[in-house]
Write a protein that holds these residues in place. Sequence first.
Motif, PDB file in Angstrom:
ATOM      1  N   THR A  26       0.836  -1.201   0.000  1.00 29.08           N
ATOM      2  CA  THR A  26       0.000   0.000   0.000  1.00 29.08           C
ATOM      3  C   THR A  26       0.867   1.245   0.000  1.00 29.08           C
ATOM      4  OG1 THR A  26      -1.698  -1.179   1.262  1.00 29.08           O
ATOM      5  CG2 THR A  26      -1.841   1.214   1.227  1.00 29.08           C
ATOM      6  N   PRO A  27       0.647   2.173  -0.940  1.00 28.73           N
ATOM      7  CA  PRO A  27       1.441   3.410  -0.951  1.00 28.73           C
ATOM      8  C   PRO A  27       1.024   4.338   0.177  1.00 28.73           C
ATOM      9  CG  PRO A  27      -0.269   3.494  -2.630  1.00 28.73           C
ATOM     10  CD  PRO A  27      -0.316   2.107  -2.048  1.00 28.73           C
ATOM     11  N   ALA A  28       1.857   5.332   0.460  1.00 31.77           N
ATOM     12  CA  ALA A  28       1.560   6.299   1.513  1.00 31.77           C
ATOM     13  C   ALA A  28       0.247   7.003   1.223  1.00 31.77           C
ATOM     14  CB  ALA A  28       2.700   7.305   1.622  1.00 31.77           C
ATOM     15  N   GLY A  29      -0.502   7.273   2.271  1.00 30.10           N
ATOM     16  CA  GLY A  29      -1.787   7.930   2.112  1.00 30.10           C
ATOM     17  C   GLY A  29      -2.811   7.336   3.063  1.00 30.10           C
ATOM     18  N   PRO A  30      -4.079   7.669   2.880  1.00 33.67           N
ATOM     19  CA  PRO A  30      -5.124   7.183   3.790  1.00 33.67           C
ATOM     20  C   PRO A  30      -5.202   5.656   3.881  1.00 33.67           C
ATOM     21  CG  PRO A  30      -5.957   8.993   2.452  1.00 33.67           C
ATOM     22  CD  PRO A  30      -4.620   8.633   1.897  1.00 33.67           C
ATOM     23  N   GLN A  31      -4.989   4.972   2.746  1.00 36.20           N
ATOM     24  CA  GLN A  31      -5.062   3.516   2.790  1.00 36.20           C
ATOM     25  C   GLN A  31      -3.922   2.934   3.616  1.00 36.20           C
ATOM     26  OE1 GLN A  31      -5.512   1.620  -1.031  1.00 36.20           O
ATOM     27  NE2 GLN A  31      -5.395  -0.445  -0.175  1.00 36.20           N
ATOM     28  N   ARG A  32      -2.737   3.508   3.510  1.00 37.82           N
ATOM     29  CA  ARG A  32      -1.609   3.057   4.337  1.00 37.82           C
ATOM     30  C   ARG A  32      -1.903   3.325   5.811  1.00 37.82           C
ATOM     31  NH1 ARG A  32       4.093   2.876   4.160  1.00 37.82           N
ATOM     32  NH2 ARG A  32       3.910   1.961   2.078  1.00 37.82           N
ATOM     33  N   ASP A  33      -2.519   4.469   6.101  1.00 34.10           N
ATOM     34  CA  ASP A  33      -2.875   4.772   7.487  1.00 34.10           C
ATOM     35  C   ASP A  33      -3.877   3.749   8.026  1.00 34.10           C
ATOM     36  OD1 ASP A  33      -1.234   6.985   7.351  1.00 34.10           O
ATOM     37  OD2 ASP A  33      -2.885   8.390   6.945  1.00 34.10           O
ATOM     38  N   ALA A  34      -4.853   3.370   7.193  1.00 31.13           N
ATOM     39  CA  ALA A  34      -5.834   2.367   7.619  1.00 31.13           C
ATOM     40  C   ALA A  34      -5.166   1.014   7.834  1.00 31.13           C
ATOM     41  CB  ALA A  34      -6.951   2.243   6.577  1.00 31.13           C
ATOM     42  N   ALA A  35      -4.177   0.696   6.988  1.00 30.08           N
ATOM     43  CA  ALA A  35      -3.453  -0.563   7.140  1.00 30.08           C
ATOM     44  C   ALA A  35      -2.661  -0.571   8.445  1.00 30.08           C
ATOM     45  CB  ALA A  35      -2.521  -0.782   5.951  1.00 30.08           C
ATOM     46  N   ARG A  36      -2.028   0.536   8.760  1.00 30.29           N
ATOM     47  CA  ARG A  36      -1.274   0.616  10.008  1.00 30.29           C
ATOM     48  C   ARG A  36      -2.203   0.486  11.215  1.00 30.29           C
ATOM     49  NH1 ARG A  36       3.964   2.117   9.595  1.00 30.29           N
ATOM     50  NH2 ARG A  36       4.687   3.025   7.636  1.00 30.29           N
ATOM     51  N   ALA A  37      -3.358   1.137  11.136  1.00 23.47           N
ATOM     52  CA  ALA A  37      -4.307   1.060  12.247  1.00 23.47           C
ATOM     53  C   ALA A  37      -4.812  -0.370  12.434  1.00 23.47           C
ATOM     54  CB  ALA A  37      -5.476   2.012  11.999  1.00 23.47           C
ATOM     55  N   GLY A  38      -5.105  -1.046  11.331  1.00 26.03           N
ATOM     56  CA  GLY A  38      -5.555  -2.430  11.432  1.00 26.03           C
ATOM     57  C   GLY A  38      -4.467  -3.338  11.979  1.00 26.03           C
ATOM     58  N   TYR A  39      -3.249  -3.119  11.529  1.00 25.28           N
ATOM     59  CA  TYR A  39      -2.118  -3.910  12.017  1.00 25.28           C
ATOM     60  C   TYR A  39      -1.962  -3.749  13.530  1.00 25.28           C
ATOM     61  CZ  TYR A  39       2.750  -5.594  12.236  1.00 25.28           C
ATOM     62  OH  TYR A  39       3.899  -6.267  12.543  1.00 25.28           O
ATOM     63  N   ALA A  40      -2.017  -2.494  14.000  1.00 25.40           N
ATOM     64  CA  ALA A  40      -1.861  -2.230  15.429  1.00 25.40           C
ATOM     65  C   ALA A  40      -3.011  -2.837  16.236  1.00 25.40           C
ATOM     66  CB  ALA A  40      -1.792  -0.725  15.671  1.00 25.40           C
ATOM     67  N   ALA A  41      -4.233  -2.759  15.694  1.00 24.74           N
ATOM     68  CA  ALA A  41      -5.393  -3.315  16.405  1.00 24.74           C
ATOM     69  C   ALA A  41      -5.259  -4.818  16.569  1.00 24.74           C
ATOM     70  CB  ALA A  41      -6.677  -2.964  15.661  1.00 24.74           C
ATOM     71  N   HIS A  42      -4.809  -5.493  15.523  1.00 28.47           N
ATOM     72  CA  HIS A  42      -4.677  -6.951  15.617  1.00 28.47           C
ATOM     73  C   HIS A  42      -3.484  -7.357  16.470  1.00 28.47           C
ATOM     74  CE1 HIS A  42      -8.062  -7.878  13.140  1.00 28.47           C
ATOM     75  NE2 HIS A  42      -7.642  -7.058  12.206  1.00 28.47           N
ATOM     76  N   GLN A  43      -2.433  -6.576  16.459  1.00 33.33           N
ATOM     77  CA  GLN A  43      -1.345  -6.829  17.401  1.00 33.33           C
ATOM     78  C   GLN A  43      -1.851  -6.738  18.842  1.00 33.33           C
ATOM     79  OE1 GLN A  43       1.765  -3.961  16.320  1.00 33.33           O
ATOM     80  NE2 GLN A  43       3.139  -5.689  15.923  1.00 33.33           N
TER      81      GLN A  43
END
Length: 371
Positions: A243-260
């Motif tokens: 995922t390139p930088a931007g809102p989708q990358r931010d959503a990916a990071r948030a999902g990653y952190a939530a599942h961690q």
Amino acid sequence: MPSPTRRTVLALGALAGALLAAGCSEDHRDADRTDRPDPDLPLRLRAVASTDRLLTDYDAVIAGPGADRAAALRDLRADVEEHRAALAAGLPTPSPSGSTPSSATASATAAPAAGVAALAAAERRTAAERLADLEAASPALARLLASVAASGALHARALGDPGPIAPPAPTATAPGASASVPVSPSAAPAGAPPTGAAPSGSAGGSASGRPAPLPTGAVAALQAALSAEHAAVYGYGVVGARTPAGPQRDAARAGYAAHQARRDALQRELDGAGATPTAAAAGYRLPFAVSDAAGAGQLAAHIETQLTAVWADTVAGTGGALRQTAATALRETALRAAQWGADLSALPGLPEQDAADGAGTTPGTSASASG
């Protein structure tokens, strides 16, 4: 976020299939309840009553201030009709008016929503009522109530209200007992456990300080959820890498952190109860090739959709604070699935046949509803 490796030995696509063991932890006492009053009956009647009020709200808004959004509102209302059918499965034959006496009375005493914003608030309020009945419900009904609450959260967000669905306040505990309050990963500091700072009160502890064991069914449910969260963390590593930088990358990071956070909390819960947490696999095979941002978004939607079934089964396999935590996880993963573009059913996390049958009615009742 770690980059994906080529060690791919287990399928993310099988997240739910291999992890449905949690749903097999139904109370064995159900087998001898054929001639006994159904303890879920008052809960079902109450849920049908509040669903009837919500349907009345939809009708009022569609006919009045929400007429310009009638098509979208009718789609949401159709979901609520499915909720009612599933909740009413096995109830006594309805009166000619189509409602049980209790639901008819409740619908008549509540003023209908005055607009779309009020309708969103009604969805959130009704979802919270479902959570309030989780602890008293049988495993099958608890799973259904949690799914309906997740759908209500999706509806409220679609209607413009993104606020959280607040679970009921924790009940008082005896001196010396611990009780954690489920916390949304989005509301907690990065890396904080969704279940709070300490293991759930359902595990408790002995006077000697040794951890009190969880019931076997609860351990199986939590281990299944942990296995799924291990896979989700890996999968979101792939999502972030594609995922390139931007809102989708931010959503990916948030999902990653939530599942961690979910993974870490489950490990602590199991360890605190004296069980050995399931370890992550050496690698995971993706359900399809992911080479760009579009594929990454599809993978995220797939992961979250699969997890709704895992967490719905965890609701059925646990009780007390753990059940509330599982319901919170179900709701949040459904919201993330929708954010990634998944087309969820009216009952997130429930197999289609289970939804049609009222999520598993108990012996001695009739499944008369259709989903």
